[in-house]
Design a protein around this motif. Structure first.
Motif, PDB file in Angstrom:
ATOM      1  N   TYR A  28       0.927  -1.121  -0.054  1.00 41.66           N
ATOM      2  CA  TYR A  28       0.127  -0.101  -0.026  1.00 41.66           C
ATOM      3  C   TYR A  28       0.840   1.439   0.231  1.00 41.66           C
ATOM      4  CZ  TYR A  28      -3.823  -3.229   1.275  1.00 41.66           C
ATOM      5  OH  TYR A  28      -4.680  -3.900   1.334  1.00 41.66           O
ATOM      6  N   TYR A  29       0.791   2.349  -0.751  1.00 41.44           N
ATOM      7  CA  TYR A  29       1.108   3.280  -0.633  1.00 41.44           C
ATOM      8  C   TYR A  29       0.177   4.635  -0.435  1.00 41.44           C
ATOM      9  CZ  TYR A  29       3.483   7.769  -2.724  1.00 41.44           C
ATOM     10  OH  TYR A  29       4.179   8.629  -2.839  1.00 41.44           O
ATOM     11  N   LEU A  30       0.717   5.195   0.622  1.00 43.26           N
ATOM     12  CA  LEU A  30      -0.244   6.232   1.293  1.00 43.26           C
ATOM     13  C   LEU A  30       0.426   7.527   1.042  1.00 43.26           C
ATOM     14  CD1 LEU A  30      -0.687   4.805   4.892  1.00 43.26           C
ATOM     15  CD2 LEU A  30      -2.286   4.753   2.875  1.00 43.26           C
ATOM     16  N   LYS A  31      -0.245   8.291   0.219  1.00 45.25           N
ATOM     17  CA  LYS A  31       0.167   9.621   0.063  1.00 45.25           C
ATOM     18  C   LYS A  31      -0.805  10.573   0.600  1.00 45.25           C
ATOM     19  CE  LYS A  31       1.119  12.470  -4.284  1.00 45.25           C
ATOM     20  NZ  LYS A  31       1.052  12.462  -5.736  1.00 45.25           N
ATOM     21  N   ASN A  32      -0.180  11.625   1.217  1.00 43.87           N
ATOM     22  CA  ASN A  32      -0.872  13.000   1.961  1.00 43.87           C
ATOM     23  C   ASN A  32      -1.584  13.728   0.728  1.00 43.87           C
ATOM     24  OD1 ASN A  32      -2.130  14.842   3.550  1.00 43.87           O
ATOM     25  ND2 ASN A  32      -0.194  15.204   4.609  1.00 43.87           N
ATOM     26  N   ARG A  33      -2.893  13.643   0.530  1.00 46.00           N
ATOM     27  CA  ARG A  33      -3.430  14.432  -0.473  1.00 46.00           C
ATOM     28  C   ARG A  33      -4.291  15.834   0.002  1.00 46.00           C
ATOM     29  NH1 ARG A  33      -6.015   9.540  -3.851  1.00 46.00           N
ATOM     30  NH2 ARG A  33      -3.798   8.690  -4.430  1.00 46.00           N
ATOM     31  N   ASP A  34      -4.139  16.090   1.178  1.00 46.69           N
ATOM     32  CA  ASP A  34      -4.855  16.919   2.098  1.00 46.69           C
ATOM     33  C   ASP A  34      -3.711  17.966   2.623  1.00 46.69           C
ATOM     34  OD1 ASP A  34      -6.458  18.852   3.064  1.00 46.69           O
ATOM     35  OD2 ASP A  34      -7.629  17.142   4.285  1.00 46.69           O
ATOM     36  N   ALA A  35      -3.659  19.163   2.195  1.00 43.07           N
ATOM     37  CA  ALA A  35      -2.770  20.091   2.579  1.00 43.07           C
ATOM     38  C   ALA A  35      -3.057  20.459   4.136  1.00 43.07           C
ATOM     39  CB  ALA A  35      -2.765  21.360   1.927  1.00 43.07           C
ATOM     40  N   GLU A  36      -4.242  20.324   4.450  1.00 40.13           N
ATOM     41  CA  GLU A  36      -4.621  20.609   6.033  1.00 40.13           C
ATOM     42  C   GLU A  36      -4.650  19.445   6.684  1.00 40.13           C
ATOM     43  OE1 GLU A  36      -8.330  22.678   5.657  1.00 40.13           O
ATOM     44  OE2 GLU A  36      -7.396  24.338   4.141  1.00 40.13           O
ATOM     45  N   PHE A  37      -4.078  18.371   6.357  1.00 40.82           N
ATOM     46  CA  PHE A  37      -4.183  17.010   7.140  1.00 40.82           C
ATOM     47  C   PHE A  37      -3.486  17.230   8.340  1.00 40.82           C
ATOM     48  CE2 PHE A  37      -2.312  13.053   8.611  1.00 40.82           C
ATOM     49  CZ  PHE A  37      -3.493  12.286   8.601  1.00 40.82           C
ATOM     50  N   GLU A  38      -2.467  17.744   8.936  1.00 39.35           N
ATOM     51  CA  GLU A  38      -2.076  17.848  10.060  1.00 39.35           C
ATOM     52  C   GLU A  38      -2.747  18.764  11.016  1.00 39.35           C
ATOM     53  OE1 GLU A  38       0.826  16.813  11.233  1.00 39.35           O
ATOM     54  OE2 GLU A  38       1.332  15.749   9.246  1.00 39.35           O
ATOM     55  N   GLN A  39      -3.530  19.744  10.621  1.00 41.55           N
ATOM     56  CA  GLN A  39      -4.345  20.665  11.448  1.00 41.55           C
ATOM     57  C   GLN A  39      -5.586  19.969  11.637  1.00 41.55           C
ATOM     58  OE1 GLN A  39      -5.746  24.169   9.565  1.00 41.55           O
ATOM     59  NE2 GLN A  39      -7.118  24.818  11.043  1.00 41.55           N
ATOM     60  N   LYS A  40      -6.419  19.126  10.808  1.00 35.53           N
ATOM     61  CA  LYS A  40      -7.374  18.343  10.907  1.00 35.53           C
ATOM     62  C   LYS A  40      -7.114  17.058  12.000  1.00 35.53           C
ATOM     63  CE  LYS A  40      -9.448  19.213   6.347  1.00 35.53           C
ATOM     64  NZ  LYS A  40      -9.679  18.831   5.309  1.00 35.53           N
ATOM     65  N   MET A  41      -6.142  16.531  11.794  1.00 39.92           N
ATOM     66  CA  MET A  41      -5.709  15.775  12.782  1.00 39.92           C
ATOM     67  C   MET A  41      -5.608  16.038  13.973  1.00 39.92           C
ATOM     68  SD  MET A  41      -2.295  13.062  12.819  1.00 39.92           S
ATOM     69  CE  MET A  41      -1.307  14.394  13.007  1.00 39.92           C
ATOM     70  N   ALA A  42      -4.951  17.205  14.338  1.00 38.86           N
ATOM     71  CA  ALA A  42      -4.780  17.663  15.280  1.00 38.86           C
ATOM     72  C   ALA A  42      -6.146  18.139  16.260  1.00 38.86           C
ATOM     73  CB  ALA A  42      -3.982  18.968  15.620  1.00 38.86           C
TER      74      ALA A  42
END
Length: 51
Positions: free
Chosen positions: A25-39
């Motif tokens: 599986y290859y996971l690619k971060n496609r959401d630029a706001e991922f870190e903020q949403k995760m927090a």
């Protein structure tokens, strides 16, 4: 299907060259706001756990 044993499944997969245990599986971060949403999600979990 519920009555199949592991050996039967292995024989079927072996005949067809199917190797589900070798799937990569290859996971690619496609959401630029991922870190903020995760927090934000982790903060909600922390608040619920502490109440």
């Amino acid at each position: 299907m519920a009555n199949l044993v592991q050996g039967t499944v292995c024989k079927i997969l072996g005949k067809e060259e199917i190797k589900p245990h070798k799937v990569c599986y290859y996971l690619k971060n496609r959401d630029a706001e991922f870190e903020q949403k995760m927090a934000e999600v982790l903060c909600v979990y922390r608040e619920v756990a502490s109440s």
